[in-house]
Scaffold this motif. Structure first.
Motif, PDB file in Angstrom:
ATOM      1  N   SER A   7       0.822  -1.122  -0.084  1.00  0.00           N
ATOM      2  CA  SER A   7       0.275   0.040   0.150  1.00  0.00           C
ATOM      3  C   SER A   7       0.823   1.163   0.101  1.00  0.00           C
ATOM      4  O   SER A   7       2.243   1.242   0.229  1.00  0.00           O
ATOM      5  N   HIS A 114      -8.812   1.255   0.627  1.00  0.00           N
ATOM      6  CA  HIS A 114      -7.733   1.985   1.121  1.00  0.00           C
ATOM      7  C   HIS A 114      -7.982   2.657   2.345  1.00  0.00           C
ATOM      8  O   HIS A 114      -6.882   2.560   3.350  1.00  0.00           O
ATOM      9  N   SER A 116     -10.891   3.100   4.995  1.00  0.00           N
ATOM     10  CA  SER A 116     -11.765   2.102   5.900  1.00  0.00           C
ATOM     11  C   SER A 116     -13.226   1.772   5.205  1.00  0.00           C
ATOM     12  O   SER A 116     -13.292   2.080   4.043  1.00  0.00           O
ATOM     13  N   TYR A 124      -9.212   7.338   8.463  1.00  0.00           N
ATOM     14  CA  TYR A 124      -7.861   6.518   8.829  1.00  0.00           C
ATOM     15  C   TYR A 124      -8.360   5.581  10.235  1.00  0.00           C
ATOM     16  O   TYR A 124      -9.060   6.062  11.039  1.00  0.00           O
ATOM     17  N   ILE A 145      -6.790  -2.684   4.847  1.00  0.00           N
ATOM     18  CA  ILE A 145      -6.625  -1.394   4.733  1.00  0.00           C
ATOM     19  C   ILE A 145      -5.248  -0.683   4.512  1.00  0.00           C
ATOM     20  O   ILE A 145      -4.482  -1.557   4.964  1.00  0.00           O
ATOM     21  N   GLY A 146      -5.193   0.391   4.020  1.00  0.00           N
ATOM     22  CA  GLY A 146      -3.887   1.225   3.877  1.00  0.00           C
ATOM     23  C   GLY A 146      -4.205   2.566   4.709  1.00  0.00           C
ATOM     24  O   GLY A 146      -4.511   2.537   5.821  1.00  0.00           O
ATOM     25  N   HIS A 147      -3.450   3.550   3.898  1.00  0.00           N
ATOM     26  CA  HIS A 147      -3.836   4.874   4.161  1.00  0.00           C
ATOM     27  C   HIS A 147      -3.247   5.643   5.283  1.00  0.00           C
ATOM     28  O   HIS A 147      -2.780   6.622   5.341  1.00  0.00           O
ATOM     29  N   SER A 148      -2.781   5.001   6.685  1.00  0.00           N
ATOM     30  CA  SER A 148      -2.332   5.539   7.615  1.00  0.00           C
ATOM     31  C   SER A 148      -0.661   5.131   7.680  1.00  0.00           C
ATOM     32  O   SER A 148      -0.114   5.982   8.244  1.00  0.00           O
ATOM     33  N   ASN A 182      -3.435  -3.734   8.225  1.00  0.00           N
ATOM     34  CA  ASN A 182      -2.854  -2.732   7.508  1.00  0.00           C
ATOM     35  C   ASN A 182      -1.423  -3.103   7.342  1.00  0.00           C
ATOM     36  O   ASN A 182      -0.520  -3.369   8.187  1.00  0.00           O
ATOM     37  N   SER A 185       3.295   1.216   4.967  1.00  0.00           N
ATOM     38  CA  SER A 185       3.422   1.766   3.652  1.00  0.00           C
ATOM     39  C   SER A 185       4.920   1.498   2.883  1.00  0.00           C
ATOM     40  O   SER A 185       6.007   1.512   3.507  1.00  0.00           O
TER      41      SER A 185
END
Ligand code: ZN
Length: 241
Positions: A7, A114, A116, A124, A145-148, A182, A185
């Protein structure tokens, strides 16, 4: 079968290359969004990504902003500037790829988003409370999930409580209840560990293996500065924040 879960590449070619070399052979790849934004190499990263085996790919908030689907007014100034710079250098091939990214992917046992489950682009998930609410929006056993930009697991234990895990490189987790996971990154980690982060899902062992890999940060920083992307986006790569 080994699945690579990645991610938030954020146009960081060196980090992406290091992850792919370290991960070795995989049969499929799940990408949880944000291939562009922040970094210097959007086209190069897209070119690698789209050629990965059996790719499932999501749209992140930076991808959506570059495509004009959401306003960059919702970003902080420096993140918006990076997107503006990138919008001048992206090729038609990159645009064509971004156009095909999906907001949500549902597999037999897993949902991929991505941000939630209830807000795939923006939210996030960083607390057990947010995880609990979001698990109610998931039909499958687990959700990625990713993003954080922080590698984390939230799972529901047998008493119904949400437990939080902060996996370290080399940790392998076997699901013990419904979960949100998650992988961290690739291109801009934010847990004060500057190494690129990824996960391998091994469906025979039923384990989620977390891994960190060091990469050459300096050339990426040089290219960020050369493009006129705000210097903070270069500096933060040293400290992983
Ligand atoms: Zn991101």
């Amino acid at each position: 079968m080994r699945t690579l879960v990645i991610s938030d590449i954020h146009a960081n070619l060196n980090a992406l290359q290091a992850v792919l070399a370290d991960a070795g052979e995989v049969e499929q790849v799940w990408f949880l969004g944000d291939v562009v934004g922040y970094g210097p190499d959007p086209n190069e990263c897209v070119e690698i990504l789209e050629n990965l085996p059996n790719l499932q790919a999501l749209m992140g908030n930076h991808d959506a902003a570059l495509m004009g689907y959401i306003s960059i007014d919702r970003f902080n100034r420096e993140a918006a500037q990076a997107i503006e710079v990138q919008s001048l250098i992206v090729t038609q091939k990159t645009i064509d790829f971004l156009e095909l990214l999906r907001i949500k992917i549902e597999l037999p046992d897993l949902t991929l988003v991505h941000g939630s489950p209830r807000n795939p682009i923006w939210e996030y998930v960083l607390s057990p409370a947010a995880a609990r609410v979001n698990l109610e929006h998931v039909e499958t056993y687990g959700c990625l999930i990713g993003h954080s930009h922080v590698p984390m697991i939230f799972y529901e234990n047998e008493d119904g409580f949400i437990r939080t895990l902060l996996p370290e490189s080399g940790d392998r987790w076997k699901p013990q209840g419904r979960f949100l996971l998650n992988p961290g990154s690739v291109g801009q980690p934010r847990d004060y560990d500057p190494r690129a982060s990824y996960v391998i899902w091994d469906d025979e062992e039923e384990t989620w293996g977390f891994k960190r890999v060091a990469y050459e940060i300096e050339p990426v920083q040089d290219r960020i500065m050369a493009l006129g992307i705000p210097p903070r986006q270069a500096a933060r790569l040293w400290i992983g924040t």
